[in-house]
Motif scaffolding. Sequence first.
Motif: not given
Length: 140
Positions: A39-41, A67-68, A75-78, A95-96
């Motif tokens: 994963r890319m964070i 995008a989601v 994968l996630t946005y906060y 991101y995956a």
Amino acid sequence: MKISNHFYRTTVRALLKVLGCCGILLLSILHAKAQTDKRMIRIAQIEVDSTQLKEYNAALKEQMQTAVRLEPGVLTYYAVADKKDPSRITILEIYADSAAYLKHIATPHFKKYKATVEHMVKKLELVDVNLIGSAKQPGL
């Protein structure tokens, strides 16, 4: 005390089943860890022109939701705003993998977001991070 063959065989079978399940569990954990490592964070720290904050937040929300919804690799946005200074925004993006991120920044909705907010953003800092742990309530 003599142990019967039946008891011995039953016990050995049960033990082998437990060991087999433990092996499967261990492989699952290792597989999940390998998936997490790909994963890319990223954390984006943004300072927005306070007179355009409402417009910026609307553009950001639209981009994140699109995008989601459209990109399986996003994968996630906060996104959160500083309570004392709402023009200071921090976004956690997951991101995956890095390929999913590269695909994301090439999408029409991301390009639209960038073009819309380029005159609103006073400062942008991108920080790539590694996940060292996470916890959440069940069902969240």
